[in-house]
Scaffold this active site. Structure first.
Site, PDB file in Angstrom:
ATOM      1  N   LYS A  43       0.840  -1.198   0.000  1.00 38.19           N
ATOM      2  CA  LYS A  43       0.000   0.000   0.000  1.00 38.19           C
ATOM      3  C   LYS A  43       0.878   1.252   0.000  1.00 38.19           C
ATOM      4  CE  LYS A  43      -3.739  -0.539   2.458  1.00 38.19           C
ATOM      5  NZ  LYS A  43      -4.296  -0.765   3.808  1.00 38.19           N
ATOM      6  N   ARG A 116      -3.259   3.192   8.509  1.00 36.81           N
ATOM      7  CA  ARG A 116      -3.572   2.030   7.674  1.00 36.81           C
ATOM      8  C   ARG A 116      -2.450   1.010   7.657  1.00 36.81           C
ATOM      9  NH1 ARG A 116      -4.743   4.627   1.897  1.00 36.81           N
ATOM     10  NH2 ARG A 116      -5.998   2.730   1.692  1.00 36.81           N
ATOM     11  N   GLY A 125      -8.455  -7.749   4.163  1.00 37.58           N
ATOM     12  CA  GLY A 125      -9.264  -7.784   5.369  1.00 37.58           C
ATOM     13  C   GLY A 125      -8.587  -8.385   6.587  1.00 37.58           C
ATOM     14  N   MET A 127      -5.797  -7.289   8.211  1.00 34.78           N
ATOM     15  CA  MET A 127      -5.245  -6.378   9.193  1.00 34.78           C
ATOM     16  C   MET A 127      -6.094  -5.119   9.268  1.00 34.78           C
ATOM     17  SD  MET A 127      -1.285  -7.057   8.906  1.00 34.78           S
ATOM     18  CE  MET A 127      -1.368  -6.543   7.238  1.00 34.78           C
ATOM     19  N   ARG A 383      -3.312  -1.213  -6.536  1.00 38.19           N
ATOM     20  CA  ARG A 383      -2.424  -2.374  -6.530  1.00 38.19           C
ATOM     21  C   ARG A 383      -2.801  -3.239  -7.721  1.00 38.19           C
ATOM     22  NH1 ARG A 383      -5.494  -4.578  -1.346  1.00 38.19           N
ATOM     23  NH2 ARG A 383      -7.483  -4.770  -2.372  1.00 38.19           N
ATOM     24  N   HIS A 501     -15.609  -9.798   0.897  1.00 34.27           N
ATOM     25  CA  HIS A 501     -14.535 -10.689   1.336  1.00 34.27           C
ATOM     26  C   HIS A 501     -14.556 -12.021   0.588  1.00 34.27           C
ATOM     27  CE1 HIS A 501     -12.786 -13.745   4.067  1.00 34.27           C
ATOM     28  NE2 HIS A 501     -11.819 -12.858   4.101  1.00 34.27           N
ATOM     29  N   SER A 813      16.087 -41.140 -19.255  1.00 34.43           N
ATOM     30  CA  SER A 813      14.900 -40.496 -18.702  1.00 34.43           C
ATOM     31  C   SER A 813      14.916 -40.678 -17.190  1.00 34.43           C
ATOM     32  CB  SER A 813      13.637 -41.108 -19.301  1.00 34.43           C
ATOM     33  OG  SER A 813      12.502 -40.526 -18.714  1.00 34.43           O
ATOM     34  N   ASP A 818      11.512 -42.962  -8.181  1.00 30.15           N
ATOM     35  CA  ASP A 818      12.449 -43.922  -7.605  1.00 30.15           C
ATOM     36  C   ASP A 818      13.769 -43.272  -7.224  1.00 30.15           C
ATOM     37  OD1 ASP A 818      11.480 -46.549  -7.195  1.00 30.15           O
ATOM     38  OD2 ASP A 818      11.139 -46.703  -9.355  1.00 30.15           O
ATOM     39  N   CYS A 880      10.459 -38.333 -16.312  1.00 24.44           N
ATOM     40  CA  CYS A 880       9.105 -38.872 -16.388  1.00 24.44           C
ATOM     41  C   CYS A 880       8.512 -39.142 -15.016  1.00 24.44           C
ATOM     42  CB  CYS A 880       9.064 -40.124 -17.249  1.00 24.44           C
ATOM     43  SG  CYS A 880      10.093 -41.449 -16.610  1.00 24.44           S
ATOM     44  N   TYR A 900      13.339 -32.559 -22.340  1.00 23.67           N
ATOM     45  CA  TYR A 900      11.889 -32.518 -22.142  1.00 23.67           C
ATOM     46  C   TYR A 900      11.502 -32.970 -20.736  1.00 23.67           C
ATOM     47  CZ  TYR A 900      11.940 -37.601 -22.684  1.00 23.67           C
ATOM     48  OH  TYR A 900      12.189 -38.925 -22.505  1.00 23.67           O
TER      49      TYR A 900
HETATM   50  P1  ADP Z   1      -7.581  -2.367   3.502  1.00 22.09           P
HETATM   51  O1  ADP Z   1      -6.153  -2.677   3.352  1.00 22.09           O
HETATM   52  O2  ADP Z   1      -8.313  -3.319   4.356  1.00 22.09           O
HETATM   53  O3  ADP Z   1      -8.221  -2.086   2.194  1.00 22.09           O
HETATM   54  P2  ADP Z   1      -7.342   0.457   3.849  1.00 22.09           P
HETATM   55  O4  ADP Z   1      -6.169   0.950   4.578  1.00 22.09           O
HETATM   56  O5  ADP Z   1      -7.282   0.534   2.388  1.00 22.09           O
HETATM   57  O6  ADP Z   1      -7.653  -1.007   4.340  1.00 22.09           O
HETATM   58  O7  ADP Z   1      -8.546   1.306   4.409  1.00 22.09           O
HETATM   59  C1  ADP Z   1      -9.864   0.875   4.511  1.00 22.09           C
HETATM   60  C2  ADP Z   1     -10.800   1.889   3.891  1.00 22.09           C
HETATM   61  O8  ADP Z   1     -10.589   3.178   4.409  1.00 22.09           O
HETATM   62  C3  ADP Z   1     -10.624   1.984   2.405  1.00 22.09           C
HETATM   63  O9  ADP Z   1     -11.880   2.035   1.811  1.00 22.09           O
HETATM   64  C4  ADP Z   1      -9.904   3.289   2.218  1.00 22.09           C
HETATM   65  O10 ADP Z   1     -10.200   3.838   0.988  1.00 22.09           O
HETATM   66  C5  ADP Z   1     -10.403   4.108   3.379  1.00 22.09           C
HETATM   67  N1  ADP Z   1      -9.406   5.100   3.759  1.00 22.09           N
HETATM   68  C6  ADP Z   1      -8.159   4.852   4.165  1.00 22.09           C
HETATM   69  N2  ADP Z   1      -7.463   5.985   4.365  1.00 22.09           N
HETATM   70  C7  ADP Z   1      -8.301   6.982   4.079  1.00 22.09           C
HETATM   71  C8  ADP Z   1      -8.172   8.408   4.064  1.00 22.09           C
HETATM   72  N3  ADP Z   1      -7.019   8.992   4.375  1.00 22.09           N
HETATM   73  N4  ADP Z   1      -9.225   9.125   3.716  1.00 22.09           N
HETATM   74  C9  ADP Z   1     -10.381   8.529   3.390  1.00 22.09           C
HETATM   75  N5  ADP Z   1     -10.569   7.216   3.369  1.00 22.09           N
HETATM   76  C10 ADP Z   1      -9.552   6.440   3.707  1.00 22.09           C
HETATM   77 MG    MG Z   2      -7.764  -0.853   0.888  1.00 24.32          MG
HETATM   78 MG    MG Z   3      10.762 -46.720 -11.388  1.00 22.89          MG
END
Ligand code: ADP
Ligand code: MG
Ligand code: MG
Length: 927
Positions: A43, A116, A125, A127, A383, A501, A813, A818, A880, A900
């Site tokens: 991130k 974040r 989801g 962390m 990403r 999720h 081969s 084995d 093989c 091969y």
């Molecule tokens: P995850 O890795 O679980 O996606 P994020 O760090 O991206 O968590 O944050 C979760 C939500 O909070 C996301 O929808 C993100 O866009 C929003 N968010 C994070 N930072 C900000 C910010 N500075 N302003 C507004 N929304 C934010």
């Molecule tokens: Mg996010």
């Molecule tokens: Mg054999």
């Protein structure tokens, strides 16, 4: 528990911190960039790239990233920070303040931040993130004054309280109450009650007063439940949030996820502190997520969802049905909702433009998060997007056509596991056409799945252990469910959208999944579900079509994926690149045809003895048994003559399917006692046919017993003690070939001698082969048969004398099953007992019977290649064993200079891809 081991592993002195612990981004500049994922997390690295790269300079709210090493340090030092961190954070905070003109904790013009998490690899989801940090009784009035929007401020505050209580005050403290007694759930229920009390449906309908009142009640509840005050100090909030993000690295869910994904514990997470922008300031504000192309189908269409007047994770959490960003993103639930394109055409245009620039810059499909604050667009994350196998192949081919990527890149864009999805079963369209779906949802994961209903992740795991096939049916899934999701054939949820999720996880795994099938009503207590008028119990069968989003009652027929134009095009691309040949291990004409269709360039292993197993094996098996228990040469030759026509016919059919391609036929190998019948009536029938007494037969059978059959009288050893056995097989091969040649069919038989450990063994067998060849040529009148003779390399001694073997042999081969057995001294039949533990306890990194042990067994392979080719430069060398279809082993074989690999028919496309990828990697290394 896991935390402990983690703590021990990274003792204090292990963590060496770099000088710089914090990296700034914002205002068109950034100290980091996309290539620094290890340091900044995914991130953080991408925020820096979006904010600072001259080609991009996108509107990213300014902020800074605390590097992942600090997380490692934190865990190694009893949850303390490096001393210099505080100062660095403060320095960077000042920079943010300068850029935004706001001040953290300022009563008049307060800066709010998000805190974040972000590891090297995305862990959806797993962390934590906390928004609106910095809102206190001191800053609230100022922010209200400034925005003239009390509703927004109180909404932001109640969100902060909810997230902070959950993440910082509960989870980070290691408190894990029962499922629905967590503080977050309790506060959620209070929010629900408030909505009910006010007679409104959505949180957006609550007023400033409602939210203010709720915030006060929240704080009381927190004190009552957790025995602590919600902190009313901006710095306390900030450091509490930072610590909680580090703590979340060793949360139960995160640890479980890492196990499954193979992510090392010592990577750690970074922490991003970023200026808040607000999607909850009214109906000119919004928050959303999008993919630059459709991640389910791969189509080059912008795809996304958003919510007006909302913040952060509202979209993913599915609290309201999100709106589609454009017509292409509409689905069953959202088809009547206005799109972003309609509501905010200017913002949509900007977003489209960003989409184009991002794709051009990253040269890939991206997953983005954005927020619109009073009509102004901000980018919060990007990403490389997860995609299923179908989409991966399609995008690779499309992007190549669009000249966005090269051929080599296209080949690298699809992982072997993703390609595997295209080879996976789907519902038989004919059978499906006769059925009516009982429910519909969003197509979130590929292919089809048939299984029995289970309603909890635990049950999914338990039932699967018992050998049941299950479909996990949930209201929606959360990260605690992942083990159960993994175990299931497919996943069905009643709620959630394409970015929920369940959808994210299933897509990543290529698992069949349907989300948001709102007709499904779940009664967890009574272990039942209701769809329309119909009730289904736990254990009832259902079928999912993950490509259409259809749910069916009972078991719909499944089909193998078979031929698919996209797959063909993609494999052609791989074929153009790869140097390593790919053959198949096939014993029947059907398997051979299938493999050929997938692109196999020959058979690397045709086992003669297969005809004694399975369908139609009764008669030849009887003759074989006669041969085995023969005492004299006469008896044996008689039995062999009876066996001959079966063998010849069998070989002929496969040679015919493989016309024009080489077929390696291995002479009979397995331990003889395997074929001795055990049942009395079978023994009696055999005795009768042989004209000997039952007792006599029993005697002979007993004498065949070996205490170590794997190292017993097998392979070439049989051919030496009973040359007539070799003779019959070779005659079958040559006569089958001659007959086909006469029919005008090109054949290339390759005779392979198994279990060789000494050059004298092959020197004994070779003259027999030559003599029989001459006889067959004379008898049939064909001019010549293009054949080769080679040996299997499966005994360590054979590797060492490869030079001597190469003097007479046309090819080698590797029988790596084995070779692994004898190299490790692990009995293949018995190793299961301890190998599992060896892998769990990390004695071995992987099962060497599945992936070549490169360091040890691989060394035998290298020595063999070197010594063999030193004597005979054009020596053909292949493999093989089972490992021939394992991508890492394929790469090893490529690098070791093999000609091969050979693998089972369904692994052929995987091996083709792995071979092409090995070539691309080799070339890029040389550069
Ligand atoms: P995850 O890795 O679980 O996606 P994020 O760090 O991206 O968590 O944050 C979760 C939500 O909070 C996301 O929808 C993100 O866009 C929003 N968010 C994070 N930072 C900000 C910010 N500075 N302003 C507004 N929304 C934010
Ligand atoms: Mg996010
Ligand atoms: Mg054999």
């Amino acid at each position: 528990m896991k935390t402990e081991t983690n703590n021990k592993k990274t003792s204090k002195k292990d963590v060496k911190l770099p000088k710089k612990l914090v990296y700034f981004f914002g205002g068109g500049k950034a100290e980091g960039n996309e290539s620094m994922k290890n340091l900044l997390g995914g991130k953080g690295a991408n925020l820096a790239e979006m904010a600072g790269h001259p080609d991009l300079r996108l509107p990213v709210p300014p902020g800074f990233t605390i590097i992942t090493d600090v997380c490692t340090y934190y865990w190694a030092n009893n949850r303390k920070y490096p001393p210099q961190l505080k100062e660095e954070v403060e320095k960077n905070l000042r920079r943010v303040e300068q850029l935004t003109g706001k001040k953290f904790g300022d009563p008049k013009n307060p800066l709010l931040v998000s805190v974040r998490s972000g590891a090297r690899k995305s862990m959806p989801g797993m962390m934590e993130t906390i928004l609106n940090v910095g809102l206190t009784t001191k800053t609230i009035p100022g922010l209200i004054e400034l925005t003239k929007n009390p509703r927004f401020v109180w909404d932001a505050y109640r969100r902060l309280i909810m997230m902070y209580a959950d993440v910082v005050m509960e989870k980070a403290e290691g408190i894990e109450p029962e499922d629905d007694m967590g503080i977050r759930k309790q506060l959620d229920r209070m929010l629900e009650e408030k909505k009910k009390e006010k007679g409104v449906e959505n949180d957006t309908d609550l007023t400033a007063e409602d939210l203010q009142e709720l915030s006060e009640k929240f704080k009381e509840k927190i004190k009552q439940v957790l025995g602590k005050e919600f902190p009313d100090d901006h710095n306390k909030q900030l450091w509490g949030a930072i610590g909680a993000v580090f703590a979340s690295w060793n949360g139960k869910r995160a640890v479980a996820y890492r196990r499954i994904e193979g992510i090392p514990d010592d990577w750690g997470t970074a922490v991003n502190v970023q200026t808040m922008v607000f999607g909850n300031m009214g109906n000119d504000s919004a928050t959303g997520v999008a993919f630059t192309r459709n991640p389910a189908t791969g189509e080059n269409k912008f795809y996304g969802e958003f919510l007006l007047n909302a913040q952060g994770e509202d979209v993913v959490a599915g609290i309201r049905t999100p709106n589609p960003i454009n017509d292409e993103s509409k689905n069953e639930h959202s088809k009547n909702l206005p799109t972003l394109k309609e509501l905010m055409p200017d913002v949509y245009k900007q977003l489209e433009d960003i989409r184009r620039r991002l794709e051009k810059h990253y040269r890939d499909m991206l997953d983005i998060e954005f927020t619109i604050e009073k009509g102004k667009l901000y980018m919060l994350q990007c990403r490389v997007g997860k995609r299923n196998g179908f989409a991966a192949v399609r995008m690779a081919l499309d992007m190549l056509k669009e000249k966005l990527i090269t051929k080599e890149e296209a080949v690298m864009r699809v992982s072997p596991a993703q390609l595997d999805e295209l080879l996976h079963p789907i519902l038989d369209p004919k059978d499906e056409a006769t059925k009516k779906p009982i429910a519909k949802g969003l197509p979130a994961g590929p292919g089809g799945a048939v299984g029995r209903i289970v309603l909890t992740a635990n049950d999914a795991v338990e039932w699967t252990k018992r050998g049941e096939k299950v479909i996990l049916v949930r209201e929606e899934t959360n990260p605690e469910d992942i083990e159960g999701m993994r175990a299931s054939e497919g996943i069905l949820t009643a709620r959630g959208g394409m970015t929920s999720h369940a959808a994210l996880v299933a897509r990543g795994w290529g698992k069949c999944c349907i989300v948001g099938a709102s007709a499904v009503l779940i009664d967890l207590k009574n272990k039942k579900i209701k769809i329309g008028e119909k009730e289904f119990k736990e254990g009832d069968w259902i079928t999912l079509n993950g490509a259409k989003g259809n749910v069916y009652e009972g078991q719909v027929k499944m089909l193998s994926a078979g031929e698919n134009q996209m797959l063909k095009d993609f494999l052609k691309l791989c074929n153009d690149i790869r140097k390593l040949g790919v053959r198949t291990n096939a014993d029947t004409p059907e398997d051979s045809a299938k493999a050929r269709e997938f692109g196999a360039e020959g058979i690397g292993l045709f086992r003669i003895e297969h005809m004694f197993y399975g369908k139609n094996s009764e008669e030849p098996l009887f003759k074989l048994r006669k041969m085995i228990v023969s005492k004299t040469k006469e008896e044996r030759v008689k039995a062999l003559n009876e066996l001959f026509p079966y063998m010849k016919n069998d070989i002929k059919e496969t040679l015919k399917v493989m016309k024009g391609l080489p077929v390696t036929i291995r002479l009979i190998d397995p331990p003889l006692h395997e074929f001795v019948p055990h049942s009395e009536d079978k023994l009696k029938a055999l005795a009768k046919d042989l004209g000997i007494s039952f007792e006599e037969l029993n005697e002979r059978a007993k004498s065949l017993m070996e205490s170590n059959p794997m190292m017993g009288h097998r392979g070439v050893r049989l051919g030496i003690t009973y040359p007539e056995i070799t003779e019959m097989q070779v005659r079958a091969i040559f006569e089958a070939s001659a007959e086909l040649i006469k029919e005008g069919i090109k054949v290339y038989p390759e005779i392979m001698i198994p279990v060789v450990s000494h050059e004298k063994e092959v020197e004994f067998v070779l003259p027999i082969i030559k003599r029989v060849y001459d006889e067959v040529i004379k008898k049939t009148g064909v001019k010549k048969i293009d054949y080769k003779v080679g040996t299997m390399i499966e005994i360590p001694r054979a590797c060492l004398i490869a030079g001597k073997l190469a003097q007479t042999m046309d090819f080698f081969s590797f029988g790596t099953n084995d070779l692994t057995q004898m190299g490790f001294g692990y009995s293949r039949d018995d190793a299961g007992v301890f190998l599992k533990e060896y892998i769990e306890k990390k004695i071995l990194p992987a099962d060497p019977f599945q992936t070549i042990d490169q360091e040890g067994i691989g060394e035998f392979i290298k020595i063999t290649v070197e010594r063999g080719r030193a004597v005979r430069k054009d020596l053909k060398i292949g493999i093989c064993g089972e490992q021939g279809g394992d991508p890492a082993s394929v790469e090893f074989c490529h690098n070791a200079g093999l000609n091969y690999v050979s693998c089972s028919p369904f692994r052929v496309p995987i091996a083709i891809l792995a071979a092409a990828q090995a070539q691309v990697k080799e070339k890029s290394k040389k550069k």
